[in-house]
Design a protein around this motif. Structure first.
Motif, PDB file in Angstrom:
ATOM      1  N   ALA A 150       0.834  -1.209   0.000  1.00 51.79           N
ATOM      2  CA  ALA A 150       0.000   0.000   0.000  1.00 51.79           C
ATOM      3  C   ALA A 150       0.866   1.254   0.000  1.00 51.79           C
ATOM      4  O   ALA A 150       0.582   2.230  -0.695  1.00 51.79           O
ATOM      5  CB  ALA A 150      -0.915  -0.020   1.223  1.00 51.79           C
ATOM      6  N   LYS A 151       1.952   1.216   0.768  1.00 51.39           N
ATOM      7  CA  LYS A 151       2.857   2.358   0.851  1.00 51.39           C
ATOM      8  C   LYS A 151       3.527   2.639  -0.488  1.00 51.39           C
ATOM      9  O   LYS A 151       3.680   3.793  -0.904  1.00 51.39           O
ATOM     10  CB  LYS A 151       3.920   2.096   1.917  1.00 51.39           C
ATOM     11  N   GLU A 152       3.932   1.573  -1.186  1.00 55.01           N
ATOM     12  CA  GLU A 152       4.644   1.718  -2.461  1.00 55.01           C
ATOM     13  C   GLU A 152       3.707   1.736  -3.666  1.00 55.01           C
ATOM     14  O   GLU A 152       4.165   1.755  -4.806  1.00 55.01           O
ATOM     15  CB  GLU A 152       5.648   0.563  -2.619  1.00 55.01           C
ATOM     16  N   ASN A 153       2.385   1.713  -3.403  1.00 54.76           N
ATOM     17  CA  ASN A 153       1.394   1.699  -4.476  1.00 54.76           C
ATOM     18  C   ASN A 153       1.631   0.528  -5.435  1.00 54.76           C
ATOM     19  O   ASN A 153       1.654   0.678  -6.656  1.00 54.76           O
ATOM     20  CB  ASN A 153       1.419   3.028  -5.251  1.00 54.76           C
ATOM     21  N   GLN A 154       1.799  -0.654  -4.843  1.00 55.18           N
ATOM     22  CA  GLN A 154       2.049  -1.865  -5.626  1.00 55.18           C
ATOM     23  C   GLN A 154       0.938  -2.876  -5.366  1.00 55.18           C
ATOM     24  O   GLN A 154       1.156  -4.003  -4.954  1.00 55.18           O
ATOM     25  CB  GLN A 154       3.411  -2.458  -5.259  1.00 55.18           C
ATOM     26  N   GLU A 155      -0.284  -2.443  -5.641  1.00 57.76           N
ATOM     27  CA  GLU A 155      -1.447  -3.291  -5.444  1.00 57.76           C
ATOM     28  C   GLU A 155      -2.182  -3.466  -6.766  1.00 57.76           C
ATOM     29  O   GLU A 155      -1.915  -2.763  -7.734  1.00 57.76           O
ATOM     30  CB  GLU A 155      -2.380  -2.686  -4.387  1.00 57.76           C
TER      31      GLU A 155
END
Length: 558
Positions: free
Chosen positions: A312-317
């Motif tokens: 979620a922090k790295e926008n890897q969803e």
């Protein structure tokens, strides 16, 4: 707590690494050991949000390899049974490569002036099988993630049954083409499912050994195909269908095993089905003195939750997460050992070994295939025993380097009269060396495919990674028969080509393949998140490991 350890923990919080099973006393901000083990995702998220730390490494990871074998005898038996499925894969692949030299099969197919099947048809069969493998690996992952590992096994079993039906009814080249498509899809699904499943049910210090059991059974299947075809040649040179029919026994045993296998605890935890995961863990590990299934479920839950926080922090969803950030690097690494396998010439001395030796003038190509099968088994026994002690990286890079030199030797022999008795024997020797080393390195490739990805993206990364390698395999499945017996007529000189491509691929592997033997998923996540140099993974002291040691000291009262 030591000053260094506290500093490491502050660093861990900066990177969203939450390593240990300790509770936070918010009043005085001290960490205190308790007997309570966090299990639910909600509890773990709450603890993480407060700066607390949760266990992400099993206490049993500290056991030595042989102690772990004794302690985990039940789950080792389960893993070996699951790996048996690979014997059908090996049988089908070797059958595909060897049956093209059977006189009865040849009579059904278009032939050249010398009586061999035209290269373009052999090429088409190999190419469609590799294409099917890619399709199976890409699309089954969605069922594997959503429905579970066992559901994926049932699906791939249906495709393998369809392939055997088509093979049993073969009448011409087009029927065999359909059979190879179904076979490829089923085999691709199997390759993308079983190593992942084995990695998820295995203790960390036995992952390499048990994942390699998959390739061991694959080699057994290949050897069985070679023996079957060789025996048929001796008894009835025109009979090839008996070898096909023998697959029904294997597919029947495989179906029974799939029904009896437990679901992956990691998948169950990822779906929030903690009670089911706990029951499975107790069933196969409950005999261990002091075993706490809730604690192990807590480790799994914490690892998955920490990955979600970082994603979620790295926008890897989302559906394309596997191609984003460090996940993309992990995808490349997961696929590279199997890609090297294709560039060093696997299709020459394995997939088309019988065809290769037939064109090289060998009078008994089936016997050579049996010899190569025995070499593969020896290689797998050695590799399985060493993979967790020596590690993944040296058992991948160095063997592929030897393979490259071996195919170079094949090319050099091709410049002379390789049909002579002396050079023909030398040809077999170098093919044995290439087979021995590539079998070892290729087996480790499945370990990389299953261990390198995050737990959340394991099935997707393994599927796409193996699919990438099969894209390369598809190319060589079409082109290798044409190199050997097409307009190029390189024949044995094809070794020069693969010596060049293999050298480049192996050098790349030297720089990008890390050592992950005996590492927990959380430790691997941590090293990738911190951007640790890939060649320095071995020996790196992770925060997960440091705090686990401190936690163990607290439990032991030290």
């Amino acid at each position: 707590m030591s000053k260094a350890l506290n500093e490491e923990r502050h660093h861990a919080q900066d990177h969203d690494i939450v390593p240990v099973s300790l509770d936070m006393n918010e009043k005085d901000n001290e960490l205190m050991h308790t007997e309570h083990t966090l299990q639910t995702a909600e509890e773990i998220r709450r603890t993480m949000s407060k700066g607390g730390q949760v266990q992400m490494k099993s206490r049993y990871d500290e056991l030595g390899i042989w102690a772990a074998v004794k302690q985990n005898r039940y789950i080792t038996g389960v893993a070996m049974a699951a790996a048996f499925a690979a014997s059908l894969e090996g049988y089908q692949i070797n059958l595909n490569g060897g049956i093209v030299s059977n006189k009865g099969f040849i009579k059904l197919m278009p032939r050249d002036s010398e009586g061999a099947i035209l290269g373009k048809y052999v090429s088409a069969w190999g190419g469609i099988q590799s294409t099917g493998q890619t399709l199976g690996q890409v699309f089954l992952q969605y069922a594997t993630d959503k429905l579970g590992r066992k559901a994926a096994m049932y699906i791939l079993w249906v495709f393998l049954v369809a392939s055997i039906i088509a093979e049993s009814l073969v009448k011409n080249w087009s029927t065999w083409l359909i059979a190879k498509l179904f076979s490829g899809i089923g085999v691709g699904m199997l390759q993308a499912t079983l190593p992942v499943y084995l990695a998820e049910i295995s203790p960390s210090q036995l992952r390499g050994f048990l994942i390699n059991a998959y390739t061991f059974w694959f080699c057994v299947g290949q050897l069985m195909a070679g023996i079957a075809l060789n025996e048929l040649k001796a008894r009835n040179p025109l009979d090839f269908k008996t070898a096909i029919y023998t697959q029904w026994a294997m597919i029947g045993v495989m179906g029974i095993i799939f029904i009896l296998l437990p679901e992956s605890p990691w998948w169950l935890v990822g779906k929030g089905r903690l009670d089911q995961a706990s029951r499975i863990l107790n069933r196969y590990h409950g005999h261990i003195e002091g075993y706490n299934a809730s604690e192990e479920v807590g480790v799994m839950t914490a690892t998955i939750e920490a990955e979600k926080v970082l994603a979620a922090k790295e926008n890897q969803e989302g559906p394309f997460a596997v191609f984003q950030g460090t996940n993309l690097l992990r995808l490349i690494i997961a696929s590279w050992p199997k890609i090297i396998q294709q560039f060093v010439g696997l299709s020459v001395f394995n997939s088309y070994s019988t065809y290769f030796f037939q064109l090289a003038g060998n009078k008994n190509p089936f016997l050579v295939t049996v010899i190569l099968g025995c070499v593969q088994l020896l290689s797998m026994i050695i590799t399985a025993c060493l993979s967790d002690s020596i590690g993944r990286r040296p058992l991948t890079v160095y063997p592929y380097g030897v393979t490259t030199l071996s195919v170079l030797a094949l090319g050099i022999i091709g410049c002379f009269d390789y049909a002579s008795k002396t050079l023909g024997s030398l040809l077999i020797v170098f093919c044995c060396i290439a087979t021995f080393t590539t079998t070892s390195a290729s087996a480790i490739g499945y370990a990389y495919a299953a261990e390198i990805p995050t737990v959340r993206l394991r099935a997707r990364t393994a599927g796409f990674g193996l699919a990438l390698s099969n894209c390369v395999a598809t190319m060589f499945s079409f082109t290798t028969p044409l190199m050997l017996n097409g307009s190029a007529h390189w024949n044995v000189k094809t070794g020069f080509f693969f010596a060049g491509t293999g050298s480049i691929a192996t050098v790349v592997g030297w720089f990008i393949l890390p050592e992950v033997a005996r590492r927990s998923p959380a430790e691997i996540d941590e090293m990738f998140e911190k951007r640790i140099s890939l060649r320095k993974f071995k020996g790196y002291k992770t925060e997960v490991e440091m705090v686990a040691e401190e936690n163990r000291a607290i439990r032991e009262g030290r």
